[in-house]
Enzyme design. Structure first.
Site, PDB file in Angstrom:
ATOM      1  N   SER A  60     -19.895  -2.466  -5.873  1.00 35.71           N
ATOM      2  CA  SER A  60     -20.107  -3.061  -7.198  1.00 35.71           C
ATOM      3  C   SER A  60     -20.646  -4.481  -7.177  1.00 35.71           C
ATOM      4  CB  SER A  60     -18.802  -3.031  -7.996  1.00 35.71           C
ATOM      5  OG  SER A  60     -18.524  -1.728  -8.456  1.00 35.71           O
ATOM      6  N   LYS A  63     -23.719  -5.186  -9.196  1.00 32.44           N
ATOM      7  CA  LYS A  63     -23.735  -5.594 -10.602  1.00 32.44           C
ATOM      8  C   LYS A  63     -24.160  -7.046 -10.788  1.00 32.44           C
ATOM      9  CE  LYS A  63     -20.267  -2.219 -12.128  1.00 32.44           C
ATOM     10  NZ  LYS A  63     -19.681  -1.617 -10.921  1.00 32.44           N
ATOM     11  N   SER A 115     -15.762  -4.640 -13.814  1.00 37.48           N
ATOM     12  CA  SER A 115     -16.631  -3.804 -12.987  1.00 37.48           C
ATOM     13  C   SER A 115     -16.895  -2.440 -13.610  1.00 37.48           C
ATOM     14  CB  SER A 115     -16.021  -3.620 -11.589  1.00 37.48           C
ATOM     15  OG  SER A 115     -17.004  -3.240 -10.661  1.00 37.48           O
TER      16      SER A 115
END
Length: 348
Positions: A60, A63, A115
């Site tokens: 993640s 991101k 997230s």
């Protein structure tokens, strides 16, 4: 739907020449990351690295790029309807519902603090019309930044064999993102209460590390535990990346603390005078110099190959060049300012 705003500079180089200064590899904790790097935010000076160019999945921390593009291009106050594709996305989630309305800002905070993979999908579709087109934007932006060993397949970090980065690339992407005011405000927030949602940040370094101000956690079984972190003290910002590191918070804090313990940033004022061949010269702009604490520095002034400069200042530490900048006569700088003023005056 889409509004364009000023784009953050890809990799802004310091006023001085950015010179890599890797520290000796003194980090011997049992929980070393498979790959790791620590860099100074503005100049890109490398403080520490290990396997920094090894291609790895990043979960993640993907991101960061998603949030950077949204921060640069979108109106955060715009309220959108959650698209069907963003409902029930696998992995971490902020549990978006079919037909739900909320602001781009709330989605952005849900993306970075919690997230949310569903938030990533919703934002991607809002920005580009489809996830695939947004991924093209991500890869194009990575190329602009110079992250040539990075390839994105989705905006969230879900596993894919062709979804990878390196610690160095990811650190440079994070450096670029942290220079964006909207992005840096989001990732430094411990608790967010918006018009539609409220979120608590998963990044516990914000509470345990002095000066911590970002940026993003990540985990998948394939990528392991990943963390991009950032901290600012006095005049220096350190950005750290650890990939596939079980004790990612402890490891990152150790690296960042070591960087602050060993290095410091000094500002050389624009009007500091240097004498060369009987003439008083100056830099003409404030410059940042990163050095080891208590280091003995050697200054050298030589002729410059740049015809617009009177000389060149070089600073060495243990025979390693750590700073280089042109020097100018005071009269030439004043003339340049006056000429620039009249050009601006005439254009108006």
């Amino acid at each position: 739907m889409l509004k364009k705003f000023t784009k953050t500079v890809a990799l802004f180089v310091g006023l001085a020449v950015a010179v890599a200064m890797p520290i000796s590899n003194t980090f011997n904790a049992e929980a070393d990351g498979v790959a790791e790097i620590a860099m100074e935010l503005t100049s890109g000076t490398v403080f520490h690295e290990k396997n920094a160019d090894r291609r790895l999945p990043m979960a993640s921390t993907t991101k960061i790029m998603t949030a950077l593009i949204i921060s640069e291009d979108c109106d955060l106050s715009e309220v959108i309807t959650v698209p069907d594709q963003a409902v029930g996305v696998e992995g971490s989630s902020i549990y978006l519902k079919h037909g739900e309305e909320l602001s781009v800002k709330d989605l952005l905070y849900g993306l970075m603090l919690r997230s949310g993979n569903d938030a990533a999908c919703a934002l991607a579709i809002h920005h580009s019309g489809s996830v695939d087109k947004f991924v093209e934007e991500m890869n194009g932006r990575a190329a602009e930044i110079g992250a040539t060993d990075t390839h994105f397949c989705n905006p969230s970090g879900l596993p894919d064999p062709d979804h990878y980065t390196t610690a160095r690339d990811l650190c440079n992407i994070a450096r670029c993102a942290m220079s964006n005011e909207v992005f840096s405000n989001v990732v430094s927030t411990k608790f967010y209460e918006g018009d539609y949602r409220r979120f608590v940040n998963k990044n516990k370094l914000l509470s345990t590390l002095d000066g911590a101000n970002g940026v993003k956690t990540g985990y998948t079984e394939r990528a392991g535990r990943c963390l991009v972190s950032s901290a600012k003290r006095e005049n220096m910002d350190v950005v750290c990346v650890v990939l596939n590191c079980y004790d990612m918070f402890e490891r990152s804090q150790l690296i960042i603390e070591s960087c602050f313990d060993k290095y410091a940033t000094e500002i050389i004022s624009a009007d500091t005078l240097f004498n060369f061949n009987g003439c008083n010269l100056c830099l003409g702009e404030d410059c940042r110099l990163i050095t080891e604490r208590e280091a003995e520095l050697e200054y050298k002034i030589t002729d410059s190959q740049d015809r617009s400069a009177a000389a060149k200042l070089e600073i060495y530490c243990q025979n390693n060049l750590i700073f280089s900048h042109n020097l100018y006569t005071i009269n030439s700088i004043e003339s340049g300012y006056i000429l620039g003023f009249f050009r601006k005056f005439n254009s108006n």
